[in-house]
Design a protein around this motif. Sequence first.
Motif, PDB file in Angstrom:
ATOM      1  N   LYS A 147      16.688  -1.578   1.998  1.00 38.85           N
ATOM      2  CA  LYS A 147      15.582  -0.947   2.695  1.00 38.85           C
ATOM      3  C   LYS A 147      14.742  -2.001   3.398  1.00 38.85           C
ATOM      4  O   LYS A 147      14.517  -3.088   2.861  1.00 38.85           O
ATOM      5  CB  LYS A 147      14.703  -0.183   1.702  1.00 38.85           C
ATOM      6  CG  LYS A 147      15.376   1.010   1.071  1.00 38.85           C
ATOM      7  CD  LYS A 147      14.405   1.744   0.182  1.00 38.85           C
ATOM      8  CE  LYS A 147      15.053   2.976  -0.432  1.00 38.85           C
ATOM      9  NZ  LYS A 147      14.118   3.700  -1.318  1.00 38.85           N
ATOM     10  N   PRO A 148      14.270  -1.701   4.625  1.00 39.39           N
ATOM     11  CA  PRO A 148      13.423  -2.668   5.317  1.00 39.39           C
ATOM     12  C   PRO A 148      12.111  -2.846   4.587  1.00 39.39           C
ATOM     13  O   PRO A 148      11.576  -1.907   4.003  1.00 39.39           O
ATOM     14  CB  PRO A 148      13.210  -2.019   6.698  1.00 39.39           C
ATOM     15  CG  PRO A 148      13.410  -0.563   6.455  1.00 39.39           C
ATOM     16  CD  PRO A 148      14.474  -0.476   5.404  1.00 39.39           C
ATOM     17  N   LYS A 149      11.600  -4.071   4.599  1.00 44.32           N
ATOM     18  CA  LYS A 149      10.318  -4.326   3.958  1.00 44.32           C
ATOM     19  C   LYS A 149       9.197  -3.666   4.744  1.00 44.32           C
ATOM     20  O   LYS A 149       9.265  -3.571   5.956  1.00 44.32           O
ATOM     21  CB  LYS A 149      10.073  -5.842   3.883  1.00 44.32           C
ATOM     22  CG  LYS A 149      11.044  -6.555   2.965  1.00 44.32           C
ATOM     23  CD  LYS A 149      10.709  -8.035   2.885  1.00 44.32           C
ATOM     24  CE  LYS A 149      11.657  -8.752   1.925  1.00 44.32           C
ATOM     25  NZ  LYS A 149      11.351 -10.194   1.846  1.00 44.32           N
ATOM     26  N   PRO A 150       8.182  -3.191   4.060  1.00 46.95           N
ATOM     27  CA  PRO A 150       7.061  -2.559   4.770  1.00 46.95           C
ATOM     28  C   PRO A 150       6.341  -3.566   5.648  1.00 46.95           C
ATOM     29  O   PRO A 150       6.299  -4.757   5.337  1.00 46.95           O
ATOM     30  CB  PRO A 150       6.158  -2.065   3.633  1.00 46.95           C
ATOM     31  CG  PRO A 150       6.503  -2.923   2.457  1.00 46.95           C
ATOM     32  CD  PRO A 150       7.967  -3.217   2.602  1.00 46.95           C
ATOM     33  N   ASN A 151       5.793  -3.087   6.724  1.00 47.37           N
ATOM     34  CA  ASN A 151       5.049  -3.944   7.641  1.00 47.37           C
ATOM     35  C   ASN A 151       3.656  -4.173   7.079  1.00 47.37           C
ATOM     36  O   ASN A 151       2.779  -3.338   7.183  1.00 47.37           O
ATOM     37  CB  ASN A 151       4.961  -3.274   9.021  1.00 47.37           C
ATOM     38  CG  ASN A 151       4.212  -4.135  10.019  1.00 47.37           C
ATOM     39  OD1 ASN A 151       3.872  -5.279   9.731  1.00 47.37           O
ATOM     40  ND2 ASN A 151       3.964  -3.569  11.194  1.00 47.37           N
ATOM     41  N   MET A 152       3.443  -5.347   6.468  1.00 52.82           N
ATOM     42  CA  MET A 152       2.174  -5.636   5.827  1.00 52.82           C
ATOM     43  C   MET A 152       1.070  -5.842   6.838  1.00 52.82           C
ATOM     44  O   MET A 152      -0.107  -5.854   6.492  1.00 52.82           O
ATOM     45  CB  MET A 152       2.310  -6.885   4.943  1.00 52.82           C
ATOM     46  CG  MET A 152       3.344  -6.724   3.846  1.00 52.82           C
ATOM     47  SD  MET A 152       3.038  -5.271   2.814  1.00 52.82           S
ATOM     48  CE  MET A 152       1.531  -5.781   2.011  1.00 52.82           C
ATOM     49  N   ALA A 153       1.427  -6.019   8.112  1.00 54.44           N
ATOM     50  CA  ALA A 153       0.408  -6.205   9.147  1.00 54.44           C
ATOM     51  C   ALA A 153      -0.242  -4.894   9.532  1.00 54.44           C
ATOM     52  O   ALA A 153      -1.273  -4.860  10.188  1.00 54.44           O
ATOM     53  CB  ALA A 153       1.020  -6.852  10.390  1.00 54.44           C
ATOM     54  N   THR A 154       0.385  -3.776   9.122  1.00 56.38           N
ATOM     55  CA  THR A 154      -0.196  -2.473   9.432  1.00 56.38           C
ATOM     56  C   THR A 154      -1.345  -2.216   8.473  1.00 56.38           C
ATOM     57  O   THR A 154      -1.145  -2.003   7.288  1.00 56.38           O
ATOM     58  CB  THR A 154       0.855  -1.357   9.289  1.00 56.38           C
ATOM     59  OG1 THR A 154       1.929  -1.646  10.169  1.00 56.38           O
ATOM     60  CG2 THR A 154       0.246  -0.010   9.651  1.00 56.38           C
ATOM     61  N   GLU A 155      -2.555  -2.241   8.990  1.00 53.18           N
ATOM     62  CA  GLU A 155      -3.738  -2.189   8.135  1.00 53.18           C
ATOM     63  C   GLU A 155      -3.876  -0.857   7.439  1.00 53.18           C
ATOM     64  O   GLU A 155      -4.195  -0.778   6.260  1.00 53.18           O
ATOM     65  CB  GLU A 155      -4.980  -2.468   8.974  1.00 53.18           C
ATOM     66  CG  GLU A 155      -6.240  -2.486   8.163  1.00 53.18           C
ATOM     67  CD  GLU A 155      -7.439  -2.822   9.008  1.00 53.18           C
ATOM     68  OE1 GLU A 155      -8.527  -2.923   8.431  1.00 53.18           O
ATOM     69  OE2 GLU A 155      -7.280  -2.958  10.232  1.00 53.18           O
TER      70      GLU A 155
ATOM     71  N   GLY B 112       0.620  10.933   3.976  1.00 55.18           N
ATOM     72  CA  GLY B 112      -0.236  11.008   5.149  1.00 55.18           C
ATOM     73  C   GLY B 112      -1.636  10.487   4.907  1.00 55.18           C
ATOM     74  O   GLY B 112      -2.386  10.286   5.861  1.00 55.18           O
ATOM     75  N   LEU B 113      -2.028  10.282   3.660  1.00 52.74           N
ATOM     76  CA  LEU B 113      -3.345   9.727   3.378  1.00 52.74           C
ATOM     77  C   LEU B 113      -3.362   8.255   3.780  1.00 52.74           C
ATOM     78  O   LEU B 113      -2.456   7.500   3.448  1.00 52.74           O
ATOM     79  CB  LEU B 113      -3.670   9.853   1.884  1.00 52.74           C
ATOM     80  CG  LEU B 113      -5.074   9.401   1.462  1.00 52.74           C
ATOM     81  CD1 LEU B 113      -6.144  10.304   2.080  1.00 52.74           C
ATOM     82  CD2 LEU B 113      -5.190   9.380  -0.045  1.00 52.74           C
ATOM     83  N   THR B 114      -4.386   7.855   4.502  1.00 43.86           N
ATOM     84  CA  THR B 114      -4.515   6.470   4.957  1.00 43.86           C
ATOM     85  C   THR B 114      -5.903   5.942   4.662  1.00 43.86           C
ATOM     86  O   THR B 114      -6.833   6.717   4.381  1.00 43.86           O
ATOM     87  CB  THR B 114      -4.271   6.356   6.478  1.00 43.86           C
ATOM     88  OG1 THR B 114      -5.321   7.039   7.167  1.00 43.86           O
ATOM     89  CG2 THR B 114      -2.921   6.947   6.867  1.00 43.86           C
ATOM     90  N   LYS B 115      -6.061   4.630   4.733  1.00 47.92           N
ATOM     91  CA  LYS B 115      -7.383   4.027   4.583  1.00 47.92           C
ATOM     92  C   LYS B 115      -8.334   4.566   5.643  1.00 47.92           C
ATOM     93  O   LYS B 115      -9.512   4.807   5.377  1.00 47.92           O
ATOM     94  CB  LYS B 115      -7.287   2.509   4.688  1.00 47.92           C
ATOM     95  CG  LYS B 115      -6.698   1.821   3.480  1.00 47.92           C
ATOM     96  CD  LYS B 115      -6.781   0.309   3.629  1.00 47.92           C
ATOM     97  CE  LYS B 115      -6.264  -0.394   2.379  1.00 47.92           C
ATOM     98  NZ  LYS B 115      -6.354  -1.866   2.524  1.00 47.92           N
ATOM     99  N   GLU B 116      -7.817   4.735   6.833  1.00 47.66           N
ATOM    100  CA  GLU B 116      -8.660   5.189   7.937  1.00 47.66           C
ATOM    101  C   GLU B 116      -9.216   6.584   7.654  1.00 47.66           C
ATOM    102  O   GLU B 116     -10.407   6.853   7.900  1.00 47.66           O
ATOM    103  CB  GLU B 116      -7.861   5.203   9.239  1.00 47.66           C
ATOM    104  CG  GLU B 116      -8.705   5.470  10.473  1.00 47.66           C
ATOM    105  CD  GLU B 116      -7.912   5.297  11.739  1.00 47.66           C
ATOM    106  OE1 GLU B 116      -6.721   5.680  11.759  1.00 47.66           O
ATOM    107  OE2 GLU B 116      -8.464   4.760  12.720  1.00 47.66           O
ATOM    108  N   ILE B 117      -8.378   7.478   7.136  1.00 48.12           N
ATOM    109  CA  ILE B 117      -8.827   8.831   6.793  1.00 48.12           C
ATOM    110  C   ILE B 117      -9.884   8.769   5.701  1.00 48.12           C
ATOM    111  O   ILE B 117     -10.923   9.443   5.781  1.00 48.12           O
ATOM    112  CB  ILE B 117      -7.634   9.696   6.344  1.00 48.12           C
ATOM    113  CG1 ILE B 117      -6.713   9.996   7.536  1.00 48.12           C
ATOM    114  CG2 ILE B 117      -8.122  10.992   5.696  1.00 48.12           C
ATOM    115  CD1 ILE B 117      -5.427  10.700   7.153  1.00 48.12           C
TER     116      ILE B 117
END
Length: 213
Positions: free
Chosen positions: A3-11, A24-29
């Motif tokens: 499996k590809p590693k998650p993109n840690m740059a995605t805040e 679907g829950l995010t920090k931004e929400i």
Amino acid sequence: MAKPKPNMATEFSVARGKRGVSRGLTKEIILDKTKIVCADRGIENVRILDVAKLCGVQPSAIYNFFDGREGLLTALAESIAREVILYGEPDSGLSPEHKLRFITDQVTRIMYKNELNARMELMDIANKGLIDRGVNRELNEYSRNRLRKVLEEGAALGVFRPVNVDTVRAFFVASVPSRVLWYNYEGSEQHSLSQIQDEVYELIHHYVAARTA
């Protein structure tokens, strides 16, 4: 295939089922819902339970993103700070008047583009500046020092009179969010961002301008 590693740059990464987190829950929400609670109840009354209810999740889900209440409020302050820093510093070659205009335009724009920012600011006034004294201290000190430098430069050149920086900041706090909310209130006379920016700058400049005989 691995499996590809998650993109840690995605805040604002999407939660995937840990400890009951909804997809679907995010920090931004979460931060947006926290702003609603702050605007309605004041920052000192923010509870993880209330934020979780607005997000439609269990309180444990919030802890997958933030280290408790203080971590959540710190992240909220940092998100607002990024909005301020996003617009940068006024050009060093500008006159003190133009630097002051840059700052007033920036503050007004941040309030105008997100009504919750304006509501939070007014709620904080009612609660005696808890944001200033606590979670948002670094941002407020940054804003204070930037404004102080512009006012001192203007006073040295004779275009501004010597004024207390905290008094001028009080003008911002009192005038910007109240105008943004009033002019966007249903049934009131609508004003564009540029109109409110003009009005705020004229108010601040009138107060700090050097008096002529």
